[in-house]
Design a protein around this motif. Structure first.
Motif, PDB file in Angstrom:
ATOM      1  N   GLU A  54      23.829   4.770 -16.293  1.00 57.88           N
ATOM      2  CA  GLU A  54      23.170   3.894 -17.267  1.00 57.88           C
ATOM      3  C   GLU A  54      24.186   3.065 -18.048  1.00 57.88           C
ATOM      4  OE1 GLU A  54      20.542   6.390 -19.528  1.00 57.88           O
ATOM      5  OE2 GLU A  54      19.428   6.958 -17.725  1.00 57.88           O
ATOM      6  N   THR A  55      25.320   3.656 -18.380  1.00 56.07           N
ATOM      7  CA  THR A  55      26.372   2.920 -19.085  1.00 56.07           C
ATOM      8  C   THR A  55      26.941   1.809 -18.208  1.00 56.07           C
ATOM      9  OG1 THR A  55      26.944   4.921 -20.331  1.00 56.07           O
ATOM     10  CG2 THR A  55      28.578   3.162 -20.285  1.00 56.07           C
ATOM     11  N   ILE A  56      27.190   2.112 -16.955  1.00 58.42           N
ATOM     12  CA  ILE A  56      27.735   1.104 -16.033  1.00 58.42           C
ATOM     13  C   ILE A  56      26.714   0.006 -15.780  1.00 58.42           C
ATOM     14  CG2 ILE A  56      28.512   0.709 -13.653  1.00 58.42           C
ATOM     15  CD1 ILE A  56      29.777   3.554 -13.800  1.00 58.42           C
ATOM     16  N   GLU A  57      25.443   0.371 -15.635  1.00 55.63           N
ATOM     17  CA  GLU A  57      24.411  -0.638 -15.380  1.00 55.63           C
ATOM     18  C   GLU A  57      24.174  -1.531 -16.593  1.00 55.63           C
ATOM     19  OE1 GLU A  57      21.040   1.506 -13.876  1.00 55.63           O
ATOM     20  OE2 GLU A  57      21.827   1.489 -11.839  1.00 55.63           O
ATOM     21  N   ILE A 117      35.575  -2.568 -14.744  1.00 56.44           N
ATOM     22  CA  ILE A 117      34.561  -1.602 -15.186  1.00 56.44           C
ATOM     23  C   ILE A 117      35.165  -0.486 -16.033  1.00 56.44           C
ATOM     24  CG2 ILE A 117      32.861   0.080 -14.390  1.00 56.44           C
ATOM     25  CD1 ILE A 117      32.407  -1.726 -11.942  1.00 56.44           C
ATOM     26  N   LEU A 118      36.137   0.236 -15.511  1.00 53.60           N
ATOM     27  CA  LEU A 118      36.689   1.377 -16.247  1.00 53.60           C
ATOM     28  C   LEU A 118      37.347   0.985 -17.569  1.00 53.60           C
ATOM     29  CD1 LEU A 118      38.011   3.694 -13.394  1.00 53.60           C
ATOM     30  CD2 LEU A 118      35.888   3.860 -14.692  1.00 53.60           C
ATOM     31  N   PRO A 119      38.169  -0.069 -17.610  1.00 53.86           N
ATOM     32  CA  PRO A 119      38.741  -0.432 -18.916  1.00 53.86           C
ATOM     33  C   PRO A 119      37.683  -0.844 -19.946  1.00 53.86           C
ATOM     34  CG  PRO A 119      40.002  -1.455 -17.160  1.00 53.86           C
ATOM     35  CD  PRO A 119      38.783  -0.852 -16.528  1.00 53.86           C
ATOM     36  N   ALA A 120      36.672  -1.567 -19.490  1.00 54.46           N
ATOM     37  CA  ALA A 120      35.642  -2.027 -20.424  1.00 54.46           C
ATOM     38  C   ALA A 120      34.758  -0.888 -20.916  1.00 54.46           C
ATOM     39  CB  ALA A 120      34.779  -3.099 -19.762  1.00 54.46           C
ATOM     40  N   LEU A 121      34.595   0.134 -20.093  1.00 53.27           N
ATOM     41  CA  LEU A 121      33.676   1.212 -20.439  1.00 53.27           C
ATOM     42  C   LEU A 121      34.380   2.518 -20.797  1.00 53.27           C
ATOM     43  CD1 LEU A 121      31.006   0.591 -17.666  1.00 53.27           C
ATOM     44  CD2 LEU A 121      30.966  -0.143 -20.054  1.00 53.27           C
ATOM     45  N   ALA A 122      35.672   2.482 -21.010  1.00 47.36           N
ATOM     46  CA  ALA A 122      36.424   3.704 -21.294  1.00 47.36           C
ATOM     47  C   ALA A 122      35.911   4.426 -22.531  1.00 47.36           C
ATOM     48  CB  ALA A 122      37.910   3.387 -21.446  1.00 47.36           C
ATOM     49  N   VAL A 123      35.623   3.697 -23.581  1.00 48.23           N
ATOM     50  CA  VAL A 123      35.180   4.324 -24.828  1.00 48.23           C
ATOM     51  C   VAL A 123      33.832   5.021 -24.662  1.00 48.23           C
ATOM     52  CG1 VAL A 123      34.529   3.907 -27.237  1.00 48.23           C
ATOM     53  CG2 VAL A 123      36.565   2.816 -26.283  1.00 48.23           C
ATOM     54  N   LEU A 130      32.338   6.063 -21.970  1.00 45.47           N
ATOM     55  CA  LEU A 130      32.440   7.152 -21.004  1.00 45.47           C
ATOM     56  C   LEU A 130      33.133   8.363 -21.622  1.00 45.47           C
ATOM     57  CD1 LEU A 130      33.362   5.227 -17.713  1.00 45.47           C
ATOM     58  CD2 LEU A 130      31.100   5.966 -18.499  1.00 45.47           C
ATOM     59  N   CYS A 131      34.181   8.134 -22.391  1.00 44.75           N
ATOM     60  CA  CYS A 131      34.860   9.235 -23.082  1.00 44.75           C
ATOM     61  C   CYS A 131      33.939   9.901 -24.105  1.00 44.75           C
ATOM     62  CB  CYS A 131      36.133   8.743 -23.767  1.00 44.75           C
ATOM     63  SG  CYS A 131      37.455   8.371 -22.610  1.00 44.75           S
ATOM     64  N   GLU A 132      33.129   9.099 -24.784  1.00 44.51           N
ATOM     65  CA  GLU A 132      32.191   9.661 -25.757  1.00 44.51           C
ATOM     66  C   GLU A 132      31.172  10.564 -25.077  1.00 44.51           C
ATOM     67  OE1 GLU A 132      30.664   6.271 -27.852  1.00 44.51           O
ATOM     68  OE2 GLU A 132      32.415   6.176 -29.172  1.00 44.51           O
ATOM     69  N   TRP A 133      30.699  10.173 -23.895  1.00 42.58           N
ATOM     70  CA  TRP A 133      29.768  11.024 -23.163  1.00 42.58           C
ATOM     71  C   TRP A 133      30.434  12.339 -22.762  1.00 42.58           C
ATOM     72  CZ3 TRP A 133      24.931  10.754 -23.692  1.00 42.58           C
ATOM     73  CH2 TRP A 133      24.246   9.551 -23.746  1.00 42.58           C
ATOM     74  N   VAL A 134      31.685  12.293 -22.346  1.00 39.70           N
ATOM     75  CA  VAL A 134      32.394  13.516 -21.955  1.00 39.70           C
ATOM     76  C   VAL A 134      32.577  14.427 -23.170  1.00 39.70           C
ATOM     77  CG1 VAL A 134      34.574  14.451 -21.083  1.00 39.70           C
ATOM     78  CG2 VAL A 134      33.539  12.476 -19.973  1.00 39.70           C
ATOM     79  N   LEU A 135      32.946  13.858 -24.309  1.00 42.99           N
ATOM     80  CA  LEU A 135      33.096  14.653 -25.528  1.00 42.99           C
ATOM     81  C   LEU A 135      31.771  15.304 -25.926  1.00 42.99           C
ATOM     82  CD1 LEU A 135      35.401  12.288 -27.616  1.00 42.99           C
ATOM     83  CD2 LEU A 135      36.042  14.415 -26.455  1.00 42.99           C
ATOM     84  N   TYR A 136      30.690  14.566 -25.796  1.00 41.58           N
ATOM     85  CA  TYR A 136      29.370  15.113 -26.103  1.00 41.58           C
ATOM     86  C   TYR A 136      29.025  16.267 -25.162  1.00 41.58           C
ATOM     87  CZ  TYR A 136      24.286  15.392 -26.427  1.00 41.58           C
ATOM     88  OH  TYR A 136      23.004  15.836 -26.569  1.00 41.58           O
ATOM     89  N   MET A 137      29.357  16.125 -23.892  1.00 41.61           N
ATOM     90  CA  MET A 137      29.054  17.177 -22.932  1.00 41.61           C
ATOM     91  C   MET A 137      29.887  18.422 -23.206  1.00 41.61           C
ATOM     92  SD  MET A 137      26.851  17.208 -20.481  1.00 41.61           S
ATOM     93  CE  MET A 137      26.306  18.864 -20.764  1.00 41.61           C
ATOM     94  N   ILE A 138      31.133  18.246 -23.611  1.00 36.54           N
ATOM     95  CA  ILE A 138      31.967  19.403 -23.961  1.00 36.54           C
ATOM     96  C   ILE A 138      31.328  20.163 -25.119  1.00 36.54           C
ATOM     97  CG2 ILE A 138      34.199  20.133 -24.884  1.00 36.54           C
ATOM     98  CD1 ILE A 138      35.418  17.692 -23.405  1.00 36.54           C
ATOM     99  N   GLU A 139      30.865  19.438 -26.122  1.00 32.03           N
ATOM    100  CA  GLU A 139      30.216  20.067 -27.267  1.00 32.03           C
ATOM    101  C   GLU A 139      28.992  20.871 -26.817  1.00 32.03           C
ATOM    102  OE1 GLU A 139      27.793  18.579 -31.187  1.00 32.03           O
ATOM    103  OE2 GLU A 139      29.456  17.345 -30.485  1.00 32.03           O
ATOM    104  N   GLU A 149      38.600   4.491 -29.841  1.00 28.39           N
ATOM    105  CA  GLU A 149      38.098   3.170 -30.239  1.00 28.39           C
ATOM    106  C   GLU A 149      39.227   2.300 -30.773  1.00 28.39           C
ATOM    107  OE1 GLU A 149      34.980   4.093 -32.994  1.00 28.39           O
ATOM    108  OE2 GLU A 149      33.575   4.632 -31.399  1.00 28.39           O
ATOM    109  N   HIS A 150      40.131   2.890 -31.553  1.00 27.42           N
ATOM    110  CA  HIS A 150      41.281   2.142 -32.077  1.00 27.42           C
ATOM    111  C   HIS A 150      42.190   1.673 -30.952  1.00 27.42           C
ATOM    112  CE1 HIS A 150      44.427   0.847 -34.771  1.00 27.42           C
ATOM    113  NE2 HIS A 150      45.284   1.618 -34.129  1.00 27.42           N
ATOM    114  N   HIS A 151      42.425   2.565 -29.989  1.00 28.49           N
ATOM    115  CA  HIS A 151      43.279   2.220 -28.844  1.00 28.49           C
ATOM    116  C   HIS A 151      42.625   1.154 -27.976  1.00 28.49           C
ATOM    117  CE1 HIS A 151      46.367   2.728 -25.861  1.00 28.49           C
ATOM    118  NE2 HIS A 151      45.450   2.935 -24.930  1.00 28.49           N
ATOM    119  N   ALA A 152      41.302   1.208 -27.853  1.00 27.92           N
ATOM    120  CA  ALA A 152      40.594   0.224 -27.028  1.00 27.92           C
ATOM    121  C   ALA A 152      40.643  -1.165 -27.661  1.00 27.92           C
ATOM    122  CB  ALA A 152      39.151   0.660 -26.819  1.00 27.92           C
TER     123      ALA A 152
END
Length: 188
Positions: free
Chosen positions: A79-82, A107-113, A115-124, A183-186
């Motif tokens: 959904e994020t990529i689409e 794709i990956l550089p534009a959506l890095a933030v 995608l990382c947020e989804w991974v952090l949410y899944m870890i939680e 987000e700051h790095h992006a």
């Protein structure tokens, strides 16, 4: 630990399965169906199915969390990529960019933030879900809680619960800090 394996598989499946970035539309439909199937079976049901298949051990707990994480992250990543604009992808295709170049350079550089947020949410979620999975599969922190609770050692069982609560809160604080750094790095 299953979240990072699931996230790697999920990003690969999402890149193949997304409409605007995917290679073959039929495969995309299959990947979306698989992700929905994995995601829509409740975690407790996954754990029970796997316990009946593989008995109580660490593998069953790992697989239950892995399947749930894979399904959730694949759907979220697709959904994020689409949602990402197809104009950039089409422009790169028009210039002769290959599929790996489009993925790695656009794709990956534009959506890095996100995608990382989804991974952090899944870890939680996995931290919290590990207790339930451990109760069912006889492994991990859930096993410790079950052992202490059934042996009437309520102080130790309460300490396990307190440890999970502290871990979830600590992860939430760390997650917020990581999101800010990402987000700051992006932006730079």
């Amino acid at each position: 630990m299953c979240y990072h394996r699931a996230s790697v598989f999920a990003i690969i499946l999402a890149l193949v399965g997304a409409k605007n970035a995917g290679l073959i539309p039929v495969i995309g439909i299959f990947i979306k169906g698989l992700a929905s199937f994995l995601r829509n079976i409740p975690l407790a049901a996954w754990a029970l199915i796997l316990v009946f298949s593989f008995k109580q051990n660490e593998l069953t707990g790992f697989l239950a969390l892995f399947f749930m994480s894979l399904g959730f992250l694949t759907r979220a990543f697709i959904e994020t990529i689409e949602d990402y604009g197809t104009d950039t992808i089409k422009a790169l295709e028009a210039t002769g960019a290959t599929y790996p170049q489009i993925v790695c350079q656009a794709i990956l550089p534009a959506l890095a933030v996100p995608l990382c947020e989804w991974v952090l949410y899944m870890i939680e979620n996995n931290i919290r879900d590990a207790v339930l999975v451990g109760l069912i599969t006889g492994s991990g922190i859930g096993f410790l809680f079950d052992l202490y609770f059934k042996s009437l050692r309520y102080n130790a069982a309460g300490l396990v619960v307190l440890g999970v609560v502290v871990l979830v809160i600590a992860w939430e604080i760390l997650s917020i800090q990581l999101k800010k750094r990402i987000e700051h790095h992006a932006k730079d």
